[in-house]
Design a protein around this motif. Sequence first.
Motif, PDB file in Angstrom:
ATOM      1  N   ALA A   1       0.824  -1.201   0.000  1.00 37.86           N
ATOM      2  CA  ALA A   1       0.000   0.000   0.000  1.00 37.86           C
ATOM      3  C   ALA A   1       0.861   1.255   0.000  1.00 37.86           C
ATOM      4  O   ALA A   1       0.536   2.253  -0.652  1.00 37.86           O
ATOM      5  N   ILE A   2       1.982   1.230   0.737  1.00 34.50           N
ATOM      6  CA  ILE A   2       2.894   2.368   0.747  1.00 34.50           C
ATOM      7  C   ILE A   2       3.468   2.609  -0.643  1.00 34.50           C
ATOM      8  O   ILE A   2       3.564   3.749  -1.115  1.00 34.50           O
ATOM      9  N   MET A   3       3.862   1.545  -1.304  1.00 36.81           N
ATOM     10  CA  MET A   3       4.449   1.683  -2.639  1.00 36.81           C
ATOM     11  C   MET A   3       3.440   2.238  -3.639  1.00 36.81           C
ATOM     12  O   MET A   3       3.784   3.048  -4.501  1.00 36.81           O
ATOM     13  N   ARG A   4       2.177   1.841  -3.522  1.00 35.68           N
ATOM     14  CA  ARG A   4       1.161   2.302  -4.462  1.00 35.68           C
ATOM     15  C   ARG A   4       0.687   3.712  -4.164  1.00 35.68           C
ATOM     16  O   ARG A   4       0.333   4.468  -5.069  1.00 35.68           O
ATOM     17  N   ASN A   5       0.662   4.077  -2.876  1.00 39.54           N
ATOM     18  CA  ASN A   5       0.153   5.397  -2.501  1.00 39.54           C
ATOM     19  C   ASN A   5       0.924   5.925  -1.295  1.00 39.54           C
ATOM     20  O   ASN A   5       0.414   5.939  -0.177  1.00 39.54           O
ATOM     21  N   PRO A   6       2.170   6.382  -1.493  1.00 39.19           N
ATOM     22  CA  PRO A   6       3.004   6.795  -0.362  1.00 39.19           C
ATOM     23  C   PRO A   6       2.497   8.021   0.373  1.00 39.19           C
ATOM     24  O   PRO A   6       2.899   8.275   1.512  1.00 39.19           O
ATOM     25  N   HIS A   7       1.604   8.817  -0.248  1.00 33.84           N
ATOM     26  CA  HIS A   7       1.109  10.027   0.397  1.00 33.84           C
ATOM     27  C   HIS A   7      -0.131   9.771   1.253  1.00 33.84           C
ATOM     28  O   HIS A   7      -0.648  10.691   1.872  1.00 33.84           O
ATOM     29  N   GLN A   8      -0.604   8.536   1.284  1.00 30.17           N
ATOM     30  CA  GLN A   8      -1.812   8.220   2.041  1.00 30.17           C
ATOM     31  C   GLN A   8      -1.479   7.604   3.393  1.00 30.17           C
ATOM     32  O   GLN A   8      -2.286   7.663   4.323  1.00 30.17           O
ATOM     33  N   LEU A   9      -0.290   7.008   3.510  1.00 33.29           N
ATOM     34  CA  LEU A   9       0.123   6.378   4.758  1.00 33.29           C
ATOM     35  C   LEU A   9       1.340   7.115   5.310  1.00 33.29           C
ATOM     36  O   LEU A   9       2.268   7.426   4.575  1.00 33.29           O
ATOM     37  N   GLY A  10       1.330   7.374   6.593  1.00 35.98           N
ATOM     38  CA  GLY A  10       2.400   8.159   7.176  1.00 35.98           C
ATOM     39  C   GLY A  10       3.502   7.351   7.811  1.00 35.98           C
ATOM     40  O   GLY A  10       4.448   7.920   8.362  1.00 35.98           O
ATOM     41  N   ALA A  11       3.446   6.029   7.759  1.00 36.91           N
ATOM     42  CA  ALA A  11       4.458   5.186   8.397  1.00 36.91           C
ATOM     43  C   ALA A  11       5.255   4.441   7.343  1.00 36.91           C
ATOM     44  O   ALA A  11       4.794   4.224   6.224  1.00 36.91           O
ATOM     45  N   ILE A  12       6.481   4.045   7.709  1.00 34.46           N
ATOM     46  CA  ILE A  12       7.313   3.272   6.787  1.00 34.46           C
ATOM     47  C   ILE A  12       7.203   1.782   7.068  1.00 34.46           C
ATOM     48  O   ILE A  12       7.714   0.971   6.303  1.00 34.46           O
ATOM     49  N   ALA A  13       6.540   1.424   8.171  1.00 33.87           N
ATOM     50  CA  ALA A  13       6.360   0.022   8.542  1.00 33.87           C
ATOM     51  C   ALA A  13       5.165  -0.074   9.477  1.00 33.87           C
ATOM     52  O   ALA A  13       4.778   0.920  10.104  1.00 33.87           O
ATOM     53  N   PRO A  14       4.542  -1.242   9.586  1.00 34.30           N
ATOM     54  CA  PRO A  14       3.427  -1.399  10.524  1.00 34.30           C
ATOM     55  C   PRO A  14       3.881  -1.158  11.963  1.00 34.30           C
ATOM     56  O   PRO A  14       5.057  -1.338  12.291  1.00 34.30           O
ATOM     57  N   SER A  15       2.952  -0.743  12.803  1.00 34.37           N
ATOM     58  CA  SER A  15       3.265  -0.565  14.222  1.00 34.37           C
ATOM     59  C   SER A  15       3.656  -1.899  14.842  1.00 34.37           C
ATOM     60  O   SER A  15       3.148  -2.953  14.460  1.00 34.37           O
ATOM     61  N   SER A  16       4.571  -1.843  15.804  1.00 31.05           N
ATOM     62  CA  SER A  16       4.961  -3.061  16.513  1.00 31.05           C
ATOM     63  C   SER A  16       3.836  -3.496  17.444  1.00 31.05           C
ATOM     64  O   SER A  16       2.925  -2.725  17.765  1.00 31.05           O
ATOM     65  N   LYS A  17       3.902  -4.741  17.890  1.00 33.46           N
ATOM     66  CA  LYS A  17       2.883  -5.243  18.819  1.00 33.46           C
ATOM     67  C   LYS A  17       2.914  -4.473  20.133  1.00 33.46           C
ATOM     68  O   LYS A  17       1.871  -4.259  20.759  1.00 33.46           O
ATOM     69  N   ALA A  18       4.111  -4.029  20.542  1.00 31.56           N
ATOM     70  CA  ALA A  18       4.215  -3.266  21.791  1.00 31.56           C
ATOM     71  C   ALA A  18       3.486  -1.930  21.676  1.00 31.56           C
ATOM     72  O   ALA A  18       2.776  -1.504  22.597  1.00 31.56           O
ATOM     73  N   VAL A  19       3.649  -1.249  20.557  1.00 27.05           N
ATOM     74  CA  VAL A  19       2.943   0.016  20.338  1.00 27.05           C
ATOM     75  C   VAL A  19       1.447  -0.234  20.230  1.00 27.05           C
ATOM     76  O   VAL A  19       0.633   0.524  20.764  1.00 27.05           O
ATOM     77  N   ALA A  20       1.065  -1.300  19.531  1.00 27.97           N
ATOM     78  CA  ALA A  20      -0.344  -1.637  19.386  1.00 27.97           C
ATOM     79  C   ALA A  20      -0.995  -1.865  20.749  1.00 27.97           C
ATOM     80  O   ALA A  20      -2.110  -1.386  21.012  1.00 27.97           O
ATOM     81  N   ARG A  21      -0.310  -2.590  21.617  1.00 27.43           N
ATOM     82  CA  ARG A  21      -0.865  -2.843  22.958  1.00 27.43           C
ATOM     83  C   ARG A  21      -0.997  -1.547  23.745  1.00 27.43           C
ATOM     84  O   ARG A  21      -1.978  -1.349  24.481  1.00 27.43           O
ATOM     85  N   LEU A  22      -0.036  -0.650  23.590  1.00 36.64           N
ATOM     86  CA  LEU A  22      -0.088   0.626  24.302  1.00 36.64           C
ATOM     87  C   LEU A  22      -1.257   1.468  23.809  1.00 36.64           C
ATOM     88  O   LEU A  22      -2.002   2.047  24.610  1.00 36.64           O
ATOM     89  N   ALA A  23      -1.444   1.526  22.507  1.00 37.92           N
ATOM     90  CA  ALA A  23      -2.558   2.295  21.949  1.00 37.92           C
ATOM     91  C   ALA A  23      -3.897   1.707  22.371  1.00 37.92           C
ATOM     92  O   ALA A  23      -4.864   2.436  22.623  1.00 37.92           O
ATOM     93  N   ALA A  24      -3.957   0.378  22.467  1.00 35.28           N
ATOM     94  CA  ALA A  24      -5.202  -0.308  22.828  1.00 35.28           C
ATOM     95  C   ALA A  24      -5.454  -0.317  24.330  1.00 35.28           C
ATOM     96  O   ALA A  24      -6.511  -0.799  24.760  1.00 35.28           O
ATOM     97  N   SER A  25      -4.529   0.214  25.103  1.00 31.80           N
ATOM     98  CA  SER A  25      -4.693   0.174  26.565  1.00 31.80           C
ATOM     99  C   SER A  25      -5.873   1.018  27.045  1.00 31.80           C
ATOM    100  O   SER A  25      -6.311   0.881  28.187  1.00 31.80           O
ATOM    101  N   ILE A  26      -6.409   1.891  26.184  1.00 29.55           N
ATOM    102  CA  ILE A  26      -7.560   2.710  26.587  1.00 29.55           C
ATOM    103  C   ILE A  26      -8.891   1.970  26.415  1.00 29.55           C
ATOM    104  O   ILE A  26      -9.930   2.493  26.816  1.00 29.55           O
ATOM    105  N   VAL A  27      -8.873   0.794  25.816  1.00 33.90           N
ATOM    106  CA  VAL A  27     -10.123   0.052  25.610  1.00 33.90           C
ATOM    107  C   VAL A  27     -10.791  -0.191  26.966  1.00 33.90           C
ATOM    108  O   VAL A  27     -10.180  -0.751  27.877  1.00 33.90           O
TER     109      VAL A  27
END
Length: 212
Positions: A18-44
């Motif tokens: 998706a990054i290669m096809r549309n680099p201006h639509q995604l702001g990251a160079i790689a998917p978030s790590s599981k550690a970051v994902a867990r931190l973001a989801a901690s508000i659930v």
Amino acid sequence: MLSQTRPAGSDTLTFLGAIMRNPHQLGAIAPSSKAVARLAASIVPTTPGAVVVELGAGGGVISDAIRDRLPPGGRQLAVEVNEGMVDHLRRSRPWLEVISGDAGDLGKLLREAGLSQADAIVSSLPWTLFEGAQQKRVLEEIAASIVPGGSFSTITTLTVMPFQRFRHFRGLMNSTFATVATLGPIWRNVPPALVYTGVTADNRLAGEVTGG
């Protein structure tokens, strides 16, 4: 269990494609790590039946972290603008309610899904790709779509912190939410990341305190 529904590494390959096809639509160079994902989801929230919405679901790493924390009877939705990601999420995560659309239309998208507000919203939107007016519009949609006293979290990387658009976004966070906090950093993410959280004002509590 999830590994049985998709080939190993398919999330990352889909994201990079998706990054290669549309680099201006995604702001990251790689998917978030599981550690970051867990931190973001901690508000659930733990409240049974809670509604949680994810913005910019990408390859689904954060979706999995939200699912792990979702309380009994909870409802999980994901809003994604990239059609390739939408197709991937629907194939790989049939349990996820995937909405194809723009986060700037969040209120409308939720109403179409039969909802007025969510209890929590988790975001990995590329804020520094947005002009200031767009940042404000999306944050206002988010705040209006969260119940009083509900929570919002969003991921950002340390690499964007020197930029004016990040400073503008950070100021908008402070003016939009009753309280704002910073979680992290997670150094092992690529690049290292922070999670900002915001809580909406709970006017019901204020009324109780003042006798209103």
